[in-house]
Design an enzyme around this catalytic site. Structure first.
Site, short mmCIF file in Angstrom:
data_model
loop_
_atom_site.label_atom_id
_atom_site.label_comp_id
_atom_site.label_asym_id
_atom_site.label_seq_id
_atom_site.Cartn_x
_atom_site.Cartn_y
_atom_site.Cartn_z
N TYR A 52 -10.77 57.20 -19.81
CA TYR A 52 -9.57 56.38 -19.70
C TYR A 52 -8.34 57.14 -20.21
O TYR A 52 -8.34 57.75 -21.28
CB TYR A 52 -9.70 55.07 -20.50
CG TYR A 52 -8.41 54.29 -20.51
CD1 TYR A 52 -7.98 53.63 -19.37
CD2 TYR A 52 -7.60 54.26 -21.64
CE1 TYR A 52 -6.78 52.95 -19.35
CE2 TYR A 52 -6.39 53.58 -21.63
CZ TYR A 52 -5.99 52.93 -20.48
OH TYR A 52 -4.80 52.26 -20.45
N HIS A 82 7.16 52.64 -16.77
CA HIS A 82 7.14 51.79 -17.96
C HIS A 82 8.49 51.71 -18.66
O HIS A 82 8.67 50.90 -19.58
CB HIS A 82 6.08 52.30 -18.95
CG HIS A 82 4.67 52.00 -18.52
ND1 HIS A 82 4.22 52.16 -17.24
CD2 HIS A 82 3.61 51.53 -19.23
CE1 HIS A 82 2.94 51.82 -17.17
NE2 HIS A 82 2.55 51.43 -18.37
N ASN A 195 1.68 54.90 -26.31
CA ASN A 195 0.68 53.94 -26.75
C ASN A 195 0.68 53.85 -28.27
O ASN A 195 -0.08 54.52 -28.96
CB ASN A 195 -0.71 54.37 -26.25
CG ASN A 195 -1.49 53.20 -25.67
OD1 ASN A 195 -1.16 52.06 -25.93
ND2 ASN A 195 -2.50 53.51 -24.91
N TYR A 278 17.35 23.54 -59.78
CA TYR A 278 16.28 24.42 -59.31
C TYR A 278 16.79 25.77 -58.83
O TYR A 278 16.12 26.79 -58.99
CB TYR A 278 15.50 23.75 -58.17
CG TYR A 278 14.53 22.68 -58.59
CD1 TYR A 278 14.46 22.23 -59.91
CD2 TYR A 278 13.68 22.11 -57.66
CE1 TYR A 278 13.57 21.24 -60.28
CE2 TYR A 278 12.77 21.12 -58.02
CZ TYR A 278 12.72 20.68 -59.33
OH TYR A 278 11.84 19.72 -59.70
N ARG A 281 17.15 27.44 -62.27
CA ARG A 281 15.97 27.38 -63.12
C ARG A 281 14.71 27.92 -62.44
O ARG A 281 13.85 28.54 -63.08
CB ARG A 281 15.74 25.91 -63.55
CG ARG A 281 14.55 25.74 -64.43
CD ARG A 281 14.44 24.36 -65.09
NE ARG A 281 15.02 23.27 -64.38
CZ ARG A 281 14.36 22.14 -64.05
NH1 ARG A 281 13.08 22.01 -64.35
NH2 ARG A 281 14.98 21.16 -63.44
N PHE A 327 -3.54 50.15 -30.68
CA PHE A 327 -2.14 49.93 -30.31
C PHE A 327 -1.70 48.49 -30.53
O PHE A 327 -0.51 48.16 -30.41
CB PHE A 327 -1.93 50.26 -28.83
CG PHE A 327 -2.96 49.60 -27.94
CD1 PHE A 327 -2.96 48.24 -27.74
CD2 PHE A 327 -3.94 50.36 -27.34
CE1 PHE A 327 -3.92 47.63 -26.95
CE2 PHE A 327 -4.91 49.76 -26.54
CZ PHE A 327 -4.89 48.38 -26.34
N GLU A 413 -4.96 42.61 -20.30
CA GLU A 413 -4.35 42.60 -21.64
C GLU A 413 -3.96 41.16 -21.94
O GLU A 413 -2.81 40.75 -21.79
CB GLU A 413 -3.17 43.57 -21.65
CG GLU A 413 -3.65 45.00 -21.34
CD GLU A 413 -2.55 45.97 -20.97
OE1 GLU A 413 -1.36 45.59 -21.02
OE2 GLU A 413 -2.88 47.13 -20.62
#
Length: 427
Positions: A52, A82, A195, A278, A281, A327, A413
């Site tokens: 791959y 991409h 990646n 608050y 404090r 990834f 994915e």
């Protein structure tokens, strides 16, 4: 100069490179690992055994074999297809951060990239040639694919860069500086470059660094508010905080007492009143929880800065390339949501102290809105309005991104982190 070896990057040294433009150099021991992992890739290409990312397609196309004659074109096509980010460009410091983080990941010897490609990325970083990278478009799994593709295009002379504040085509900048692009990427190099989690890590790390500074300023601001309102010091007594045992809380109380040592404006319980509100404090409890959150996020960020986030991961000694999921951004996605919540709470309690300062019903005798002749003058009235507006917006931005996921790549994915959105939101 910072020597990168894949395991020594810290938040502070990262900032030195990303923000303050410290130059980097790759350790010789790391370059040896890079060469060995590259030899493995070359053997796979020659054998034509399907592995791959080396001689196959990507994502849903992982079962599609690619001939050894086409593996180089495959990598170039990967970057070009991409690089589809949208929105405004990231700042130079974020992109510089991405570059140093990707270099640091690739030199660990698990990726199979060529030394010449890494050295080109180092050259661009050291010469402050900054790729134009768009801030939106990453799912935070399969790596920060779109941002890292934009970051990588200039290596082959494509895309755009910033140089000395000017945005220009990559080759125009290269010609001006005498830089030669890599003629072509080879097997796995495109995938190795994109990646990873380096976009979200860079955005989140820079945000985290500034959040630590903000935390320190919040303690200083709290201390001056205590003085202005004759605040009660007993609530910061170390015995109180040691009894609970929360480390951040103990540290904040100690720091506030240090800041206020010798002050004649503070009081003890019962002198003017028994208790403060608050927002004063309980400040050690709130600021301390913020500090604990920041330290937790820092631990996760520094692990990721020195992590292997590639796919497949090459194990030289075993002669294996294992396709897995390093990834995936989930280890950072949830911490960055936590970071956003912590920053929001710093703002939240700060705004309440502003209100106590400007409101004459709450400020223990200070003039209304901290101004003489109120009525004619509004003083700090609208400062509190602005603070309230920011706090409200922060609460919207504190909604977690990591709880969302939309499947991609034809459902191959099918769960993603949205960690890059979380990091940007925290920023």
């Amino acid at each position: 100069m910072i020597i990168l070896d894949g395991k020594n990057l810290t938040l502070e040294s990262f900032i030195q490179v990303a923000r303050f433009k410290e130059e980097v150099k790759i350790a010789q021991s790391s370059m040896k690992l890079v060469r060995k992992s590259r030899e493995f890739v070359e053997k796979v290409v020659e054998s034509e055994d399907p592995v791959y990312g080396i001689n196959t397609g990507f994502g849903k196309l992982s079962d599609t074999s690619v001939s050894k004659e086409d593996v180089s074109k495959l990598q170039e096509n990967l970057l070009m297809s991409h690089a589809c980010g949208v929105g405004s460009p990231f700042s130079d410091e974020i992109v510089r951060g991405m570059m140093v983080l990707r270099i640091n990941a690739l030199i660990k010897g698990y990726s199979g990239i060529r030394p010449v490609t890494l050295e080109k990325l180092v050259e661009l970083l050291n010469k402050d040639v900054c790729p134009v990278v768009f801030e939106k478009g990453s799912l935070g799994a399969s790596g920060d694919l779109a941002p890292l593709s934009h970051m990588s295009l200039p290596l082959i002379g494509k895309g755009e860069v910033y140089y000395q504040g000017k945005r220009m085509d990559t080759m125009d900048a290269f010609n001006e500086l005498g830089i030669n692009p890599i003629k072509r990427l080879k097997a796995k190099e495109g995938l190795s470059l994109i990646n990873g989690t380096q976009a979200m890590t860079s955005v989140g790390a820079i945000t985290l660094y500034d959040a630590f500074r903000l935390y320190k300023l919040s303690n200083i601001s709290l201390s001056t508010t205590i003085e202005a309102t004759n605040g009660i010091l007993d609530a910061f007594d170390p015995r109180v905080h040691t009894a609970r045992g929360q480390l951040g809380q103990i540290e904040v109380a100690k720091e506030i007492l240090t800041f206020l040592e010798g002050s004649s404006y503070t009081t003890r319980q019962g002198e003017l009143r028994m208790q403060d509100a608050y927002s004063i404090r309980c400040a050690p409890q709130v600021h301390g929880a913020v500090l604990d959150a920041l330290n937790f996020v820092k631990e996760k960020v520094e692990i990721e800065m020195n992590a292997v986030t590639d796919n497949p991961v090459i194990f030289i000694e075993d002669g294996l390339a294992i396709s897995a999921g390093n990834f995936h951004g989930e280890p950072l996605a949830m911490p960055f949501d936590y970071l956003g919540i912590a920053i929001s709470e710093m703002g939240n309690i700060s705004e309440r102290r502003i209100e106590r300062m400007v409101n004459p019903s709450l400020s223990n005798g200070l003039p209304a809105f901290l101004v003489e002749k109120s009525g004619i003058n509004s003083g700090f009235m609208i400062v509190q309005y602005s603070a309230a507006s920011l706090v409200s917006e922060n609460k919207v931005l504190a909604h977690p991104a990591s709880v969302d996921s939309i499947p991609s790549s034809a459902n191959q994915e099918d769960h993603v982190s949205m960690g890059t959105i979380g990091a940007r939101k925290a920023g």
